[in-house]
Design a protein around this motif. Structure first.
Motif, PDB file in Angstrom:
ATOM      1  N   THR A 102       0.771  -1.106   0.147  1.00 26.49           N
ATOM      2  CA  THR A 102       0.031  -0.214   0.113  1.00 26.49           C
ATOM      3  C   THR A 102       0.799   1.009   0.249  1.00 26.49           C
ATOM      4  N   SER A 115       2.729   1.899  -3.093  1.00 30.40           N
ATOM      5  CA  SER A 115       1.602   2.448  -4.478  1.00 30.40           C
ATOM      6  C   SER A 115       1.355   3.728  -4.380  1.00 30.40           C
ATOM      7  N   LYS A 116       1.334   3.868  -2.945  1.00 32.90           N
ATOM      8  CA  LYS A 116       1.595   5.810  -2.239  1.00 32.90           C
ATOM      9  C   LYS A 116       2.439   6.213  -2.575  1.00 32.90           C
TER      10      LYS A 116
END
Length: 434
Positions: free
Chosen positions: A356, A359-360
């Motif tokens: 996560t 991806s950020k």
């Protein structure tokens, strides 16, 4: 009238005849002895009667008991009453009037009734006992206890009495080797001075009372008739209130004085008093030995029980260790599986969080770069607006001294070389004054 005069002897003879004629009989008379003493085998007494209300003497008489009678009357009286005739005693005498030409009038004693005196003595003893009980002191000594190690003995006795020597020998030669410390406080143990002498001895002991464990009052032998000194209220009160236990050995089997009654313990003789103290210490020693044996036995039983328990535990240790080892290994395996499972779950969670975050990151970086780029542009504009060249273009100049801007004339002195920057060049000058 003068022709009828008489000589003193004739007159006394006449009186003697009258008395012998008019009073030929013997009479029983009750009276109190105010004096009593012996001389040459005879007993000389003075009788007195007192007013019952005021105790004032209202009658007196001289009395004699001749040796021939006295040697019979006295032993019987003393054997029956346990006392000698003495002042203050009430008696019932059988007397006959006698008048002697040379010695005057006296009553001649032919008999004494000891039962009358016994009754009076008993009444006095009962009155003393009643008074002691009313005062609440009769049993005070019985409430005391002989110390466990009763070895410091204060002795009240006659210094020359054989009984005192017997007492000490009995203590010293005891079969157990016990050590006793005795200290003699001499006192009169017979006659009229007994009461005051014994009380004085008790007072002397009381002055050093912390040095002793008990008091022994002993009387080595002596006639039963000498016991009256131990039947007094004052002496009984002193003994009853004394703070140490008092042992008495002053009488015989059948003689119990009031002093015996109020004392802590009454024995028959001085040697019996010594035996009592030795036996008391022996009982303490036996109790200590019994306690020691009991403690030893209990300790041995406890050790035996503990040894048996230890042996049982020693035999059980390998088996118990095997069981414990198996259980612990099973628990460790369970813990390992739990840890591995938890670690797997934790890694999965962290990988998901990492994905996560990964991806950020580009978006966050782009946003951060845009923000920083904008901030740089703003700073660049501020820096450009502060560029000194812009000020020079507007007609301003900058004066430098050693490369630093001059802000006040005081920063320079005559002879300093300064540089002035203009829009289109530089001028070097020298300071002449300011």
């Amino acid at each position: 009238m003068k022709d009828k005069r008489l000589t003193l002897y004739e007159l006394n003879s006449l009186v003697k005849e009258v008395i012998e004629c008019e009073m030929p009989n013997e009479y029983w008379v009750e009276a109190e002895l105010s004096e009593c003493h012996e001389s040459r085998g005879h007993c000389y007494m003075e009788l007195i009667q007192k007013d019952e209300q005021t105790a004032t003497p209202i009658a007196k008489a001289q009395t004699r008991c001749w040796a021939s009678k006295w040697m019979i009357v006295r032993p019987y009286f003393e054997r029956t009453t346990g006392q000698r005739l003495h002042a203050g005693m009430k008696v019932l005498l059988k007397v006959k009037a006698q008048f002697h030409e040379a010695y005057g009038f006296s009553w001649i004693v032919s008999d004494i009734d000891p039962t009358y005196t016994l009754g009076d003595m008993a009444r006095k003893r009962q009155e003393i006992i009643r008074q002691l009980k009313a005062e609440g002191v009769f049993d005070l000594q019985k409430e005391l206890s002989l110390p466990l190690f009763c070895q410091r003995i204060a002795v009240i006795s006659s210094e020359t009495a054989a009984g005192y020597g017997d007492f000490r020998n009995q203590l010293t030669d005891n079969p157990y080797g016990f050590k006793f410390l005795t200290w003699l406080f001499p006192a009169i143990m017979q006659g009229d001075g007994v009461e005051q002498s014994v009380i004085q001895a008790l007072d002397r002991i009381n002055d050093v009372i912390d040095d002793f464990d008990c008091v022994v009052i002993i009387r080595g032998g002596g006639a039963t008739s000498d016991m009256s000194g131990f039947d007094t209220l004052a002496l009984a009160e002193n003994v009853a209130n004394f703070p140490l236990p008092i042992i008495t050995g002053i009488g015989h089997d059948r003689d119990e004085s009031i002093l015996d009654m109020v004392s802590h313990t009454r024995v028959k003789t001085p040697t019996a008093a010594a035996s009592l103290l030795v036996d008391h210490l022996k009982q303490v020693l036996d109790a200590l030995n019994d306690a020691q044996d009991t403690i030893t036995l209990c300790a041995q039983q406890k050790l035996s029980t503990l040894n048996a328990q230890l042996s049982a535990i020693s035999e059980a240790i390998p088996r118990l260790f095997s069981i414990v080892k198996t259980r612990q290994e099973a628990r460790l395996d369970t813990y390992y599986q739990r840890i591995a499972h938890q670690m797997g779950l934790k890694l999965s969670t962290l990988n998901a969080q990492l994905s996560t975050i990964e991806s950020k990151i580009p978006m966050v970086l782009e946003r951060r770069l845009t923000s920083e780029r904008h901030r740089l542009e703003i700073l660049e504009e501020k820096v450009h607006s502060l560029d000194p060249a812009l000020l020079l273009k507007r007609g301003y100049s900058i004066t430098l001294f050693h490369g630093k801007a001059v802000r006040a004339p005081q920063d320079l002195k005559a002879g300093d070389e300064i540089e002035t920057r203009l829009e289109k060049g530089t001028v070097v000058s020298k300071v002449l004054k300011y």
